[in-house]
Every structure is written in structure tokens, then in C-alpha cells.
Design a protein around this motif. Structure first.
Motif, mmCIF file in Angstrom:
data_model
loop_
_atom_site.group_PDB
_atom_site.id
_atom_site.type_symbol
_atom_site.label_atom_id
_atom_site.label_comp_id
_atom_site.label_asym_id
_atom_site.label_seq_id
_atom_site.Cartn_x
_atom_site.Cartn_y
_atom_site.Cartn_z
ATOM 1 N N UNK A 1 37.677 74.269 4.719
ATOM 2 C CA UNK A 1 36.689 74.651 3.694
ATOM 3 C C UNK A 1 35.934 75.894 4.150
ATOM 4 N N UNK A 2 35.598 75.948 5.427
ATOM 5 C CA UNK A 2 34.897 77.127 5.959
ATOM 6 C C UNK A 2 35.772 78.356 5.806
ATOM 7 N N UNK A 3 37.040 78.142 6.144
ATOM 8 C CA UNK A 3 37.998 79.266 6.034
ATOM 9 C C UNK A 3 38.023 79.791 4.592
ATOM 10 N N UNK A 4 38.011 78.891 3.614
ATOM 11 C CA UNK A 4 38.061 79.297 2.205
ATOM 12 C C UNK A 4 36.793 80.074 1.835
ATOM 13 N N UNK A 5 35.645 79.578 2.387
ATOM 14 C CA UNK A 5 34.368 80.222 2.068
ATOM 15 C C UNK A 5 34.321 81.632 2.647
ATOM 16 N N UNK A 6 34.766 81.732 3.946
ATOM 17 C CA UNK A 6 34.745 83.045 4.602
ATOM 18 C C UNK A 6 35.708 83.984 3.886
ATOM 19 N N UNK A 7 36.845 83.440 3.526
ATOM 20 C CA UNK A 7 37.863 84.233 2.833
ATOM 21 C C UNK A 7 37.273 84.816 1.545
ATOM 22 N N UNK A 8 36.500 84.011 0.862
ATOM 23 C CA UNK A 8 35.889 84.431 -0.408
ATOM 24 C C UNK A 8 34.889 85.551 -0.171
ATOM 25 N N UNK A 9 34.100 85.371 0.927
ATOM 26 C CA UNK A 9 33.104 86.405 1.233
ATOM 27 C C UNK A 9 33.788 87.716 1.578
ATOM 28 N N UNK A 10 34.820 87.601 2.465
ATOM 29 C CA UNK A 10 35.553 88.825 2.874
ATOM 30 C C UNK A 10 36.188 89.472 1.634
ATOM 31 N N UNK A 11 36.728 88.599 0.815
ATOM 32 C CA UNK A 11 37.360 89.107 -0.409
ATOM 33 C C UNK A 11 36.346 89.853 -1.258
ATOM 34 N N UNK A 12 35.132 89.321 -1.358
ATOM 35 C CA UNK A 12 34.057 89.937 -2.140
ATOM 36 C C UNK A 12 33.717 91.316 -1.602
ATOM 37 N N UNK A 13 33.552 91.384 -0.239
ATOM 38 C CA UNK A 13 33.190 92.667 0.376
ATOM 39 C C UNK A 13 34.282 93.700 0.098
ATOM 40 N N UNK A 14 35.523 93.291 0.294
ATOM 41 C CA UNK A 14 36.621 94.249 0.100
ATOM 42 C C UNK A 14 36.814 94.595 -1.375
ATOM 43 N N UNK A 15 36.451 93.665 -2.268
ATOM 44 C CA UNK A 15 36.564 93.949 -3.709
ATOM 45 C C UNK A 15 35.530 95.011 -4.109
ATOM 46 N N UNK A 16 34.312 94.867 -3.516
ATOM 47 C CA UNK A 16 33.268 95.868 -3.786
ATOM 48 C C UNK A 16 33.750 97.239 -3.328
#
Ligand code: ADP
Length: 701
Positions: A52-67
């Protein structure tokens, strides 16, 4: 009785040991299962948490890179839409950039670069230090890739900012004013801050990795690990080679060698991998502590179980020991009972044997108590004295004596010698007449000073007594005859001797030599005849004139006899030795006859001495079974054993009158005296080696 208990004793001990082992196995088996389950569960839970942590971090990283992707796209679009405007000096573009950086807290920095790699800032800063990124991997990649495609850099230290950063770059679709590449540098501090917030365990680590294995950012780690390749690590080799995301156990991290549980996942849109790890020991610390606690409790329980087993076994041992003791004493008792039973049976048997003997014996058995009352009497009392046993039991034994002092005399003899054998007395028959019996009786041991109980047997000797009386009477007659004869014989002998003397005196001269010799022979014969008659008189006197036997000391009798023989001893230079053992000796006898006995034996020892050897005579003795066994030994000529019986007969001589004078009556007198005292006499000798005359006399008890 044989004991077979060892197997029975072993069984409960084995059962206790087996139960203890079974209980221990069960306990520890259950504990093992529980511990395994606990660890499995924990691991499973942690796998889920990490994922679950991995999914959360993945989402955050994804957000930063999407920006970042969006803004790079906006910048590209703006440059393409305004080919004649220079973005570096255009306030509209500068405002765009400014807003973008403001929104992202200045951790994302927008940059432009021309095709030579020269760095340009927006808005341009006058006299800024020129910088070139032509050697940076993201610039090279952006220049080589088609416009619009994102290139992610390795971590680096910013040349303008000196910050650790990672850049995401793309080539402009329509380069203008020499500008070819736009990129955004991401401060690693910002990424690590994001990871640190998501990190939940001490040994936990969140890593952002480029698709080719280069570590871009890592939470709570030294910067030095950033930029390393983990392409050979388990996440890439085992994890990503099989699935986009998952959880795996890494026994030793490639970077810090800590064993971890790692949840990994590859981003779909970007060439990035997120790995969230937690230290395995850290995760398992809690269940392991619980397991340890339970293990300690179990250990205590096991020890208690072993202690209980030990206690039970010791108890069993004590039980076994006391059981063995019980059995041993039981065996002992049984043996004793057995023995007693045997003794009882033997007693009963001997009692019934005794009873049978008593009932069937013709002699009368009797026992008196220490009051003189008859306590036991055999049935033969009826045949012997006419009484039924019941008539005499409890009565004083004196009632069975015919003579008034009969019992007193018997008691006196018993008192002196302890026992009597064939003691003759007259018993009283129920009808009043006397019955001659011979009693063999002895005193029974009893309290000191008290009159002893007596036990004995009475034999009917009335018949033999009558015969004896007859013999005695005829003996007495014979003795009387011998006495009278020898007494009267001496008269004519004396006459012969005196007339022979007269003949010699009156006609001696007229006689020839032969006549004189004949006269001498006749006188010697008369003398010998006289000696013979005197000895015969002596012999006949022993039975006739004997004193009653009575206790007497032996030594005075010997001394008196030695006084009689003193002259002979002295003349023959002989020696007579009396052993000290006889100093206190007491016998039951007739003093005169005892003296005579010693005189005859010592006299013979002196008379039959060896030629050229002075006579040495020793008198000694010892006590044997209620008698004194006395010995008169000499060193004289000795006797051939062939004659050792004969010499005790009347007129038996081994020598001629010429060689040694004698009548052959001395030893016959000795035999008669000894036998009158109830003893025996015998000789041990060898010719030339002296004689030892032995005889027994009853000793005082
Ligand atoms: P006597 O008058 O002949 O001595 P005894 O009856 O005293 O008669 O002895 C019988 C015989 O026993 C004797 O003639 C002698 O041969 C033998 N005798 C007795 N005492 C002794 C002795 N001490 N040593 C050797 N011979 C003995």
C-alpha cells in the motif's frame, strides 16, 4: 520366597518419563506451529502494508512527474506558438515559469538550453555565470530523442545551485532563438522529504529508481548511494523480470546489506521504479519478542514438568525402596514363621515321640519340681509301683521311697555329685512292700540356692537285686570261708614252721647237707604259704570289711601310703613324684582301700624296677566326665601288652618266685578296690619301657 518386582517397578517410571516427554513434545510442537504462524501472518500483513505504501509513493511520484511533463509540454507549446518571441525576455513566459516554480515551492527549477548545451535562465539574469550542460546525460538524451519525449537524468550536483538534483528534459518541437531543450531540475531534498513522510519503519527505505537501475532518490540514506546501479539487485533480477509490481524478501540489501521485505512497482507512464522496503528484523521484532516471551514461559513450564517428573520418580523410588524393605521384612517374617512352624512340628513330633517312649518304656521316668513334688511321671509307674500317674502327680517324691531316709540320702548324693547312675534304693509299692529299683537321675538347672528340680529313670532291679543278694550272700559265705580257712590255715603253718625250727635246732648237726637243704625248702614253703594266706585274707577283706564310701581328699591317702613305703623307697634310692594337680583332688571312696590301692601300685613300681636304674614313680591325674582318671607310672621293666589283662587276675604272675618274690594277688586287690568304687583299671606298657597304671574313681561334684 523369590521377588520378581523389578519389571513392575520399572513400568511406572517409564510411564512417567514417557508422559513427560509427550507433554514436552506437544507443548513445543504447538509452540513451533504458533510461532511459525505468527511470523507468517506478520510477514503477510507487512507485505500488504508495504504494497500500500508503494502504491501511495508511486502515486506521489507520478503526480510530480505529471506536473513536470505538463509544464514542459506548456513551455514547448508556448515556444512553438511564438516563434518570433524570445522566451528568455518575454514577460508572459517568465510569468508562466514564475507561477510554476512558486506553486512547487521552488524545488522544481525550470531551465532552457541551446543546442550547444549552454544554460539559459528565465527571466534572463544579466552577467550570470555562464554554464553548460552539454555533457549531462539528460541533455544528450533529449537531443537524441524525438521532441516531446521525456529523458530522466542520473542524480547530479547542480552547477548553478550546487544542489543534488535530477532533471527531466525534452527537445523543443520548434527550436527558436537558438534554444533547443527545456528541462526541469527536481531537488532531491524535496523527493526525499516526500519519501521520509511515507516511511513507516526505522529500517524502512523508499527508493526511486530509473528504469535502467540507477538510484535517483532514496529516503533516509546517504547521498552517496544515489546514482548507484541496482540493476543486478533482486528487485530487477527477480521482481521486475517477472511482474510490474510485487513484494519480495531480500536477504541482504545490495546497498546496506540489511535484510528487507521490499514492495516494488514500475510506473506506467515514466521510466521509473518505486521500491518501498522495511527491515526484516524490524518488522519481525514484535512477533519475535512475543515468541521469546512465550518461549521463556514454555521453558519454565518445561522445567517445572521435568522437576515434577523428577519429584514423581524420586517418590516412586522411595516407594520402591520402602516396598522392597516391606517385601524383605515380609520374606524375613515368612522365613521366621516357616522356621517356627518347622520347630513347632519338630517339637510336636519329638513330644509325641517322647510321649510314646514314656508310655511304652518299662522303666519309670519321673521329674520333680524344686519343692520335691512329682511334676511328671511315665505310665510305667503303674507296673512298677502300682500307682496310676494321677495318684502320684503333685505328691512329694518321698512317698515313693520305702526307707524313711531314702529320699534324703539320694538328694545328698545328688547334691554332691550332680547325678547318680544306677543308684539302688527301695521304692515303696502302693501295696506297702518295698521294690528294689536303680535310679539314674540328675539335677536340673534352677535358681541358685534353691533345691533343684530332679529328673530321672527308675529301673526295676528287684530280680537282679535278689540275684545280687544271693551272690553277695554266697560271696560273704565264701569270704567268711576264705577268712576262716586262711585264719585257721595259719595255725598248722605256724606249727609246721616252729617244728621245722625245732628240728633244725635239735637235729641240725645230724642232718646231711641234702637233709639241711630239704629242711630249708620246707621252711621257705611254709613262709610263702603264710604270705599267700595273708594276702588272700586281705583280698577277702575288701568286700567284707570295707568302710562306706564317702567324699575324701586324695592327697592325704597318697601321703600316708608313701610313709608306709618310706624305707623301701629310701633303700632302693627311688623317687616318687606327686603331681600338683592332685593337691585339691577329692573323690568319693573308702580311705583305707584307696591308700591300699596306691600302696600296691607304687610298691610294684619299686619292686619291678629295671636292673641298674633307680625307680622313678610319678602319680598324676585329670578329671574326665565326673571321674578322676589317675595314673601311677614307673620306669621299670615294663609288661608285654599281651599280659595287660591277665595280670589283674588272682595268682597271675609274670615272674618266677626265684627271680622276684610275690603272690600274684596285689593287682587283683587293686582291681577289686577300683571296681568297688565303680571305676576301671588298666595298664599301658611295653617291655623295658616302664608301666603306666590308669584307674578311675568318682570325683566329688
Ligand atoms: P606280685 O605279688 O607278683 O607282684 P601282683 O598282682 O602285684 O603280684 O602282680 C602281678 C604281676 O604283674 C607281677 O608278677 C608282675 O609280673 C606284673 N607287674 C605288676 N606290677 C608291675 C610293674 N610295675 N612292672 C612290671 N611288672 C609288673
Amino acid at each position: 520366597m523369590q521377588r520378581t518386582v523389578s519389571a513392575q517397578e520399572e513400568a511406572p517410571r517409564r510411564a512417567v518419563t514417557r508422559s513427560t516427554i509427550a507433554a514436552l513434545c506437544l507443548l513445543w510442537g504447538l509452540f513451533g506451529l504458533w510461532a511459525n504462524n505468527l511470523l507468517d501472518e506478520r510477514r503477510h500483513t507487512m507485505e500488504q502494508v508495504l504494497d500500500r505504501q508503494r502504491a501511495a509513493v508511486e502515486e506521489q511520484v507520478h503526480g510530480i512527474f505529471a506536473i513536470i511533463e505538463t509544464f514542459l509540454a506548456v513551455a514547448n507549446h508556448w515556444v512553438a506558438a511564438h516563434p518570433d518571441l524570445d522566451p528568455r525576455s518575454e514577460p508572459e513566459f517568465a510569468a508562466l515559469v514564475h507561477d510554476f516554480q512558486q506553486v512547487n515551492n521552488k524545488s522544481l527549477t525550470f531551465r532552457l538550453a541551446d543546442s550547444d548545451g549552454t544554460l539559459h535562465l528565465v527571466p534572463e539574469v544579466e552577467n550570470a555565470k555562464p554554464a553548460n550542460i552539454a555533457d549531462r546525460d539528460y541533455f544528450i538524451a533529449a537531443m537524441n530523442n524525438p521532441p516531446g519525449q521525456l529523458s530522466v537524468s542520473s542524480p547530479y550536483v547542480g552547477r548553478a545551485t550546487s544542489h543534488h538534483a535530477v532533471s527531466v528534459a525534452t527537445r523543443l518541437t520548434k527550436p527558436s532563438h537558438g534554444l533547443s531543450v527545456v528541462y526541469i531540475a527536481i531537488e532531491l531534498d524535496m523527493l526525499e522529504e516526500v519519501f521520509a513522510k511515507a516511511r513507516s519503519h526505522q529500517d524502512g527505505v523508499i527508493t526511486l529508481i530509473r528504469k535502467d537501475g540507477i538510484i535517483l532518490a532514496r529516503s533516509a540514506s546517504e547521498k552517496i548511494e544515489v546514482g548507484r546501479s541496482v540493476a543486478d539487485g533482486p528487485v530487477f533480477r527477480q521482481g521486475l523480470s517477472q511482474s510490474d509490481h510485487g513484494v519480495l524478501f531480500t536477504p541482504s540489501s545490495i546497498t546496506d546489506h540489511i535484510p528487507r521485505l521490499v514492495a516494488f512497482g514500475a510506473l506506467d507512464r515514466y521510466p521509473l521504479v518505486v521500491a518501498v522496503g522495511a527491515g526484516y528484523d524490524d518488522i519481525m521484532a514484535e512477533p519475535k519478542a512475543a515468541i521469546m516471551r512465550v518461549a521463556v514461559i514454555l521453558l519454565l513450564v518445561s522445567l517445572l514438568l521435568l522437576l515434577a517428573r523428577w519429584k514423581i520418580i524420586s517418590g516412586l523410588d522411595a516407594l520402591t525402596a520402602s516396598r522392597a524393605q516391606l517385601l524383605a521384612s515380609h520374606d524375613h517374617l515368612a522365613a521366621e514363621v516357616d522356621e517356627r512352624r518347622q520347630i513347632e512340628t519338630a517339637l510336636q513330633r519329638s513330644e509325641s515321640d517322647l510321649r510314646a517312649i514314656l508310655d511304652n518304656m518299662t522303666d519309670m521316668f519321673y521329674r520333680t519340681d524344686n519343692q520335691g513334688r512329682l511334676s511328671m511321671v511315665s505310665r510305667s509307674v503303674k507296673t512298677l509301683l502300682g500307682y496310676e500317674p494321677d495318684e502320684v502327680l503333685g505328691q512329694n517324691a518321698a512317698m515313693l521311697h520305702y526307707e524313711a531316709d531314702g529320699r534324703a540320702k539320694l538328694l545328698e548324693t545328688l547334691e554332691q555329685s550332680g547325678s547318680v547312675a544306677d543308684y539302688p534304693f527301695r521304692a515303696r509299692h502302693k501295696l506297702g512292700h518295698g521294690v528294689w529299683v536303680a535310679a539314674s537321675a540328675h539335677r536340673l538347672p534352677g535358681p541358685k540356692g534353691a533345691v533343684s528340680a530332679i529328673e530321672g529313670v527308675c529301673r526295676d532291679i528287684s530280680q537282679s537285686r535278689a540275684q545280687l543278694e544271693e551272690i553277695q550272700r554266697s560271696n560273704a559265705e565264701l569270704e567268711q570261708f576264705a577268712y576262716v580257712a586262711s585264719h585257721d590255715l595259719r595255725e598248722p603253718l605256724r606249727m609246721i614252721a616252729s617244728y621245722l625250727g625245732l628240728l633244725e635246732r635239735r637235729c641240725g648237726d645230724a642232718l646231711s647237707e641234702d637233709g639241711k637243704e630239704f629242711l630249708n625248702f620246707a621252711r621257705d614253703g611254709a613262709k610263702r604259704m603264710d604270705r599267700l594266706v595273708l594276702d588272700l585274707l586281705d583280698y577277702s577283706r575288701i568286700g567284707r570289711r570295707g568302710e562306706a564310701v564317702a567324699p575324701m581328699p586324695l592327697k592325704p591317702a597318697i601321703d600316708q601310703c608313701l610313709r608306709h613305703l618310706a624305707m623301701t623307697i629310701e633303700d632302693g634310692k627311688a623317687s616318687v613324684m606327686v603331681d600338683d594337680s592332685l593337691a585339691e583332688a577329692r573323690i568319693i571312696g573308702d580311705q583305707d582301700q584307696i591308700m591300699r590301692l596306691f600302696q600296691n601300685l607304687i610298691g610294684n613300681g619299686l619292686k619291678y624296677h629295671a636292673e641298674g636304674r633307680n625307680a622313678e614313680i610319678t602319680i598324676s591325674g585329670r578329671q574326665v566326665e565326673g571321674n578322676w582318671e589317675l595314673c601311677v607310672s614307673d620306669n621299670g621293666i615294663g609288661i608285654d601288652p599281651a599280659y595287660s589283662e591277665r595280670i589283674f587276675g588272682l595268682f597271675q604272675r609274670l615272674h618266677t618266685q626265684q627271680s622276684i618274690e610275690g603272690t600274684g594277688i596285689g593287682l587283683a586287690v587293686c582291681k577289686k578296690i577300683v571296681e568297688r568304687h565303680g571305676g576301671t583299671i588298666w595298664v599301658e606298657s611295653q617291655p623295658g619301657q616302664g608301666c603306666r597304671f590308669f584307674f578311675t574313681l568318682p570325683s566329688v561334684f
